[in-house]
Scaffold this motif. Structure first.
Motif, PDB file in Angstrom:
ATOM      1  N   GLU A 162      -2.384  -5.707 -12.413  1.00 39.14           N
ATOM      2  CA  GLU A 162      -2.343  -7.265 -12.894  1.00 39.14           C
ATOM      3  C   GLU A 162      -1.267  -7.556 -12.907  1.00 39.14           C
ATOM      4  O   GLU A 162      -0.835  -9.256 -12.511  1.00 39.14           O
ATOM      5  CB  GLU A 162      -1.811  -6.869 -15.168  1.00 39.14           C
ATOM      6  N   LEU A 163       0.445  -6.980 -12.264  1.00 41.36           N
ATOM      7  CA  LEU A 163       0.946  -7.711 -11.916  1.00 41.36           C
ATOM      8  C   LEU A 163       1.269  -7.749 -10.758  1.00 41.36           C
ATOM      9  O   LEU A 163       1.187  -9.031  -9.906  1.00 41.36           O
ATOM     10  CB  LEU A 163       2.357  -6.326 -11.421  1.00 41.36           C
ATOM     11  N   ILE A 164      -0.188  -7.445  -9.630  1.00 39.10           N
ATOM     12  CA  ILE A 164      -0.519  -7.373  -8.291  1.00 39.10           C
ATOM     13  C   ILE A 164      -1.564  -8.902  -8.059  1.00 39.10           C
ATOM     14  O   ILE A 164      -1.463  -9.602  -7.234  1.00 39.10           O
ATOM     15  CB  ILE A 164      -1.774  -5.890  -8.018  1.00 39.10           C
ATOM     16  N   GLY A 253      -4.708  -0.755  -0.583  1.00 42.54           N
ATOM     17  CA  GLY A 253      -2.798  -1.447   0.739  1.00 42.54           C
ATOM     18  C   GLY A 253      -3.331  -1.698   1.601  1.00 42.54           C
ATOM     19  O   GLY A 253      -2.794  -2.316   2.438  1.00 42.54           O
ATOM     20  N   ARG A 254      -4.278  -1.594   2.030  1.00 45.83           N
ATOM     21  CA  ARG A 254      -4.872  -2.393   3.873  1.00 45.83           C
ATOM     22  C   ARG A 254      -4.998  -3.632   3.141  1.00 45.83           C
ATOM     23  O   ARG A 254      -5.099  -4.363   4.027  1.00 45.83           O
ATOM     24  CB  ARG A 254      -6.250  -1.471   4.229  1.00 45.83           C
ATOM     25  N   GLU A 255      -5.624  -4.337   2.210  1.00 42.13           N
ATOM     26  CA  GLU A 255      -5.670  -5.836   1.855  1.00 42.13           C
ATOM     27  C   GLU A 255      -4.102  -6.505   2.279  1.00 42.13           C
ATOM     28  O   GLU A 255      -4.028  -7.370   2.615  1.00 42.13           O
ATOM     29  CB  GLU A 255      -6.860  -6.171   1.285  1.00 42.13           C
ATOM     30  N   ILE A 256      -2.975  -5.501   1.413  1.00 39.74           N
ATOM     31  CA  ILE A 256      -1.779  -5.762   1.162  1.00 39.74           C
ATOM     32  C   ILE A 256      -1.382  -6.679   2.595  1.00 39.74           C
ATOM     33  O   ILE A 256      -0.201  -7.102   2.549  1.00 39.74           O
ATOM     34  CB  ILE A 256      -1.570  -5.122  -0.065  1.00 39.74           C
ATOM     35  N   ASN A 257      -1.563  -5.152   2.963  1.00 42.17           N
ATOM     36  CA  ASN A 257      -1.018  -5.012   4.620  1.00 42.17           C
ATOM     37  C   ASN A 257      -1.123  -5.522   5.702  1.00 42.17           C
ATOM     38  O   ASN A 257      -0.407  -6.656   5.970  1.00 42.17           O
ATOM     39  CB  ASN A 257      -1.667  -3.179   5.208  1.00 42.17           C
ATOM     40  N   GLN A 269       4.946 -12.821   2.721  1.00 46.02           N
ATOM     41  CA  GLN A 269       6.122 -11.896   3.169  1.00 46.02           C
ATOM     42  C   GLN A 269       6.761 -10.948   1.621  1.00 46.02           C
ATOM     43  O   GLN A 269       6.657 -10.542   1.721  1.00 46.02           O
ATOM     44  CB  GLN A 269       6.492 -11.825   4.070  1.00 46.02           C
ATOM     45  N   GLN A 270       7.572 -11.859   1.126  1.00 50.65           N
ATOM     46  CA  GLN A 270       8.308 -10.930   0.433  1.00 50.65           C
ATOM     47  C   GLN A 270       7.391 -11.394  -0.428  1.00 50.65           C
ATOM     48  O   GLN A 270       7.682 -10.138  -1.785  1.00 50.65           O
ATOM     49  CB  GLN A 270       9.521 -12.370  -0.434  1.00 50.65           C
ATOM     50  N   MET A 275       4.089  -6.843  -3.928  1.00 52.61           N
ATOM     51  CA  MET A 275       2.335  -6.108  -4.546  1.00 52.61           C
ATOM     52  C   MET A 275       2.712  -4.452  -3.769  1.00 52.61           C
ATOM     53  O   MET A 275       2.294  -4.058  -4.525  1.00 52.61           O
ATOM     54  CB  MET A 275       1.501  -7.153  -3.402  1.00 52.61           C
ATOM     55  N   LYS A 276       3.310  -4.317  -3.049  1.00 51.18           N
ATOM     56  CA  LYS A 276       2.965  -3.089  -2.145  1.00 51.18           C
ATOM     57  C   LYS A 276       4.527  -2.282  -3.250  1.00 51.18           C
ATOM     58  O   LYS A 276       3.630  -0.956  -3.391  1.00 51.18           O
ATOM     59  CB  LYS A 276       4.207  -3.091  -0.499  1.00 51.18           C
TER      60      LYS A 276
END
Length: 290
Positions: A162-164, A253-257, A269-270, A275-276
């Motif tokens: 939910e935080l992501i 993780g792939r989508e976030i990167n 980016q911050q 999210m990471k």
């Protein structure tokens, strides 16, 4: 319903003759690593117990210890065949006299001869049933422990996902001003470099569209939101599948990167870093999910 690989359970069962106590402890592991300690009397049940563990426990580094208490300890005491012992003793004495050897350790030798001492360690069918009942009682408590731990893990994982999604909404709120700023900055660079009057505006617009398309993060946002939704649905499914959740978290993780690499914006980016951080916490928790 997800389950934790960490668990503990103890089960006891008894009849008039014997009482069995089974204790199960487990930690996380990719496979079933079973350490089974059981009395010699029930060693013939080991294969059966291992088969039950593979079905009922599935995965984890598992330690199982089994202990017994007999109502009549004398009945299970070792038996000495007196006549056989005497026979060995006298034979050894005669041989020692013939050879002129000392006789100081003849009794010990006779006591260790074959079949002089026999252990009454045969387990009948009734005692075997007591062991199985105690084992299943321990497994039931063990799995209940795992389910309770799993419920706690589920709440934490839902909170992290939910935080992501909250951070993704923050990205979308910032994203609106990103493209105009990029356009303005590139335009300013061109004017400073070659002069406004020397810029081919048609060519400039074509190149700008191509560049902005490479920075577009719409697909990444859609896929990340979809992966998060699938992750939560899998968390709430009847099956406990930590490996499946691990695969989904890798896709997240792939989508976030990709989102971070294409953002070209310090503020986004911050947010991606946050999210990471949450995703890493998700992955750490998944190591303990069955």
């Amino acid at each position: 319903m997800i389950k934790s690989m960490t668990g503990y359970g103890m089960g006891t069962f008894e009849n008039a003759a014997v009482k069995y106590t089974v204790e199960i402890k487990s930690l996380n592991s990719k496979f079933l690593e079973l350490n089974l300690r059981l009395p010699k009397a029930v060693s013939d049940r080991e294969l059966f117990l291992r088969g039950e563990c593979s079905k009922l426990i599935e995965r984890g580094k598992v330690n199982i210890s089994i202990s017994t208490e007999y109502a009549n300890q004398t009945a299970k005491a070792a038996s000495i065949h007196a006549e056989l012992l005497k026979s060995y003793y006298h034979q050894l004495q005669e041989i020692a006299l013939q050879l002129g050897e000392t006789k100081s350790n003849i009794f010990d030798l006779a006591l260790n001869m074959p079949e002089v001492i026999s252990n009454n360690d045969e387990v009948d069918e009734e005692e075997g049933k007591v062991l199985v009942e105690a084992f299943h009682a321990a497994v039931k408590q063990f799995n209940k422990f795992r389910e309770d731990e799993g419920a706690t893990l589920k709440k934490d994982l839902e909170y992290r996902v939910e935080l992501i999604l909250t951070y993704l909404s923050e990205v979308e709120s910032v994203e609106g001003s990103r493209i105009p700023l990029i356009r303005e900055r590139i335009n300013q660079y061109m004017e400073d470099a070659v002069g406004k009057e020397n810029v081919d505006m048609n060519r400039f617009e074509q190149e700008l569209v191509f560049y902005i398309e490479k920075l577009d993060i719409t697909e990444e946002k859609v896929r990340l939101r979809s992966h998060c939704s699938y992750f939560v649905d899998s968390l709430r499914s009847p099956d406990s599948n930590g490996k499946k959740l691990g695969f989904i978290s890798q896709e997240m993780g792939r989508e976030i990167n990709t989102l971070g690499s294409k953002a070209n914006n310090a503020q986004i980016q911050q947010i991606v870093v946050k999210m990471k951080d949450e995703l890493e916490k998700v992955k750490e928790q998944l190591l303990n999910v069955l």
